[in-house]
Write an enzyme that holds these catalytic residues in place. Structure first.
Site, PDB file in Angstrom:
ATOM      1  CB  ILE A 284      -0.308  -3.974   3.861  1.00 32.59           C
ATOM      2  CG1 ILE A 284      -0.655  -3.844   5.355  1.00 32.59           C
ATOM      3  CG2 ILE A 284       0.827  -3.068   3.447  1.00 32.59           C
ATOM      4  CD1 ILE A 284       0.468  -4.268   6.302  1.00 32.59           C
ATOM      5  CB  CYS A 285      -2.416   0.111   4.754  1.00 36.28           C
ATOM      6  SG  CYS A 285      -2.939   1.607   5.617  1.00 36.28           S
ATOM      7  CB  ALA A 286      -5.121   2.726   1.709  1.00 41.03           C
TER       8      ALA A 286
ATOM      9  CE1 TYR B 216      -5.539   2.484   9.288  1.00 43.36           C
ATOM     10  CE2 TYR B 216      -7.279   3.815   8.323  1.00 43.36           C
ATOM     11  CZ  TYR B 216      -6.357   3.583   9.329  1.00 43.36           C
ATOM     12  OH  TYR B 216      -6.263   4.462  10.385  1.00 43.36           O
TER      13      TYR B 216
ATOM     14  CB  SER C 199      -2.262  -7.169   5.796  1.00 42.97           C
ATOM     15  OG  SER C 199      -2.132  -7.164   7.194  1.00 42.97           O
TER      16      SER C 199
END
Length: 181
Positions: free
Chosen positions: A102-104, A123, A149
């Site tokens: 998730i994110c980076a 992200y 995500s």
């Protein structure tokens, strides 16, 4: 009982990590929290310390059903620099087991070359660092055994997607209802 490992590096994003861990535990998943530095407590990007419950030597690909990477800075670059994490993720992916970031953190998957034929998200602004078949801006993208995500605001969606793939869609729906989401 399904088993998952989440790798923690100094500077991880607390909400992404702990929301995912919490909801997986509610789904009956045995979640191993592992520091990539073998520290007992790892501090997140906002200074919150989290107690680990396992060490790198305690987890093996053959025993795990999923491997999870939270985002955060400098957590993501620290994960990317870990040879142990890189080998573990590549081996999980090759075994057809769930790898989720998730994110980076999906940039780690790009760095490892495991999503070159996959659809992914991450992200905003980090997608240029991911060599993939198609970059999407959906909250969660599932492509085969890869789940990605966007960030803190999609952490619940991320966790529920993992539960849906790892346990069942019925369990994911029950948890979604139980947490009034």
């Amino acid at each position: 009982m399904k088993k998952a490992v989440m790798f923690f590096a100094e500077g991880f994003e607390e909400v992404e990590a702990l929301t995912t861990v919490d909801l997986l535990i509610r789904a009956g998943v045995d979640v191993q929290l592992v520091s990539i530095a073998d520290s007992e407590i790892v501090k997140g990007s906002h200074g919150i310390g989290v107690q680990m419950n396992a060490k790198m030597g305690d987890v093996s690909v053959k025993d795990m059903d999923a491997a999870l990477l939270p985002g955060g800075i400098p957590g993501t670059p620290n994960l990317k620099a870990s040879e142990f994490v890189g080998t573990f993720i590549k081996d999980m992916y090759a075994a057809g087991k769930i790898v989720a970031a998730i994110c980076a953190a999906p940039t780690v998957f790009g760095y490892l070359g495991i999503v070159k034929d996959k659809k992914v998200t991450s992200y905003p602004g980090t997608g240029d660092d991911i060599q993939c078949a198609e970059y999407l801006t959906d909250k969660v993208v599932i492509d085969g055994n890869v789940i990605t995500s966007r960030g803190v605001g999609t952490a619940i969606d991320f966790a529920l997607a993992i539960i849906g793939q790892l346990v069942s869609s019925d369990v994911a729906a029950k948890i979604k209802s139980d947490i009034v989401y």
